[in-house]
Design an enzyme around this catalytic site. Structure first.
Site, PDB file in Angstrom:
ATOM      1  N   ASN A  37       0.800  -1.220   0.000  1.00 35.58           N
ATOM      2  CA  ASN A  37       0.000   0.000   0.000  1.00 35.58           C
ATOM      3  C   ASN A  37       0.834   1.271   0.000  1.00 35.58           C
ATOM      4  OD1 ASN A  37      -2.726   1.082   0.083  1.00 35.58           O
ATOM      5  ND2 ASN A  37      -2.195   1.836   2.118  1.00 35.58           N
ATOM      6  N   ALA A  38       2.154   1.166   0.070  1.00 33.56           N
ATOM      7  CA  ALA A  38       2.990   2.367   0.072  1.00 33.56           C
ATOM      8  C   ALA A  38       2.911   3.056  -1.283  1.00 33.56           C
ATOM      9  CB  ALA A  38       4.435   2.007   0.396  1.00 33.56           C
ATOM     10  N   GLY A  39       2.769   4.371  -1.277  1.00 31.01           N
ATOM     11  CA  GLY A  39       2.694   5.109  -2.534  1.00 31.01           C
ATOM     12  C   GLY A  39       3.040   6.568  -2.342  1.00 31.01           C
ATOM     13  N   TYR A 106       2.801   9.848 -11.809  1.00 36.40           N
ATOM     14  CA  TYR A 106       1.988   8.974 -10.958  1.00 36.40           C
ATOM     15  C   TYR A 106       1.189   8.004 -11.834  1.00 36.40           C
ATOM     16  CZ  TYR A 106      -1.623   7.757  -7.467  1.00 36.40           C
ATOM     17  OH  TYR A 106      -2.483   7.097  -6.627  1.00 36.40           O
ATOM     18  N   GLY A 137     -10.519   5.307  -6.336  1.00 30.72           N
ATOM     19  CA  GLY A 137     -10.763   6.658  -6.807  1.00 30.72           C
ATOM     20  C   GLY A 137     -10.283   7.627  -5.742  1.00 30.72           C
TER      21      GLY A 137
END
Length: 223
Positions: A37-39, A106, A137
């Site tokens: 989940n890292a972003g 991104y 979203g």
């Protein structure tokens, strides 16, 4: 009634991840589910004006961070022989490119994440290890602020934090707590794509596929 456990990790550093994997298995036992989940995201602006460090930072976390985590934790999932599941967090921007949003790097990183996830799913299916890509979203998080604040020196160091999400946008956004049950349902159903806003995302992807189909049909007629 669930038990939580936290440890520091840097998804761009394999040594950190190996240490985290040892801590996780020691504290919780065998690994069955891995959620990557890292972003990060860099400030909005034309993709042609972004610096190399912006590209390197975004892809180091959004793509190679996921690859690193899979490479680190997959052996632990395989070891117990009971199967498992991997969820890679992408974005609706990994399904449809919207140039007006001005988040080109991104978007490119999330398209790469989707491609990687689909290949991984096919390769691991015979081992009873499911793989899904989460394409959310608008979610009410501080992604822009933490991405700027925590940017490592090798990628240019901390940057000036952009304004926080407006109250108007927050009112339209889904909360992280609402996303959790959606992910759980996706894992249980072994879905390839987990969507948080299908009513918005599905029509956009249909329009994209329709445009690709139209281009293909036009070429076929021109032969």
């Amino acid at each position: 009634g669930a038990r939580g456990f936290g440890c520091r990790a840097d998804v761009t550093n394999v040594d950190y991840l190996n240490a985290a994997a040892r801590e996780v298995t020691a504290a919780l036992g065998p690994v069955h589910v891995l959620s990557n989940n890292a972003g990060v995201v860099v400030p909005q602006g034309p993709i042609t004006e972004k610096k190399s460090a912006d590209w390197e930072y975004t892809f180091a976390v959004n793509l190679f961070g996921i690859v690193n985590c899979v490479q680190t934790f997959l052996p632990a999932i395989r070891a117990h022989g009971k199967g498992g599941h991997i969820v890679n967090t992408s974005s609706a921007a990994g399904l449809v490119a919207i140039h007006d949003l001005e988040v080109g790097i991104y978007t490119a990183s999330k398209y790469a994440c989707n491609g990687y996830t689909e290949i991984l799913r096919g390769e691991l299916a015979s081992e009873n290890i499911g793989v899904s890509v989460l394409c959310p979203g608008l979610i009410a998080t501080d992604l822009s602020q933490t991405s700027a604040r925590n940017r490592p020196q090798r990628f240019g160091g901390p940057q000036e934090e952009p304004p926080a999400m407006t109250d108007e946008l927050k009112a339209q956004a889904m909360t992280p707590e609402e996303v959790g049950p959606i992910v759980v349902r996706g894992i249980k159903a072994n879905r390839l794509t987990i969507l948080t806003h299908p009513e918005m995302i599905v029509p956009m992807t249909e329009a994209r596929c329709a445009a690709i189909k139209a281009d293909g049909e036009a070429e076929a007629k021109g032969r």
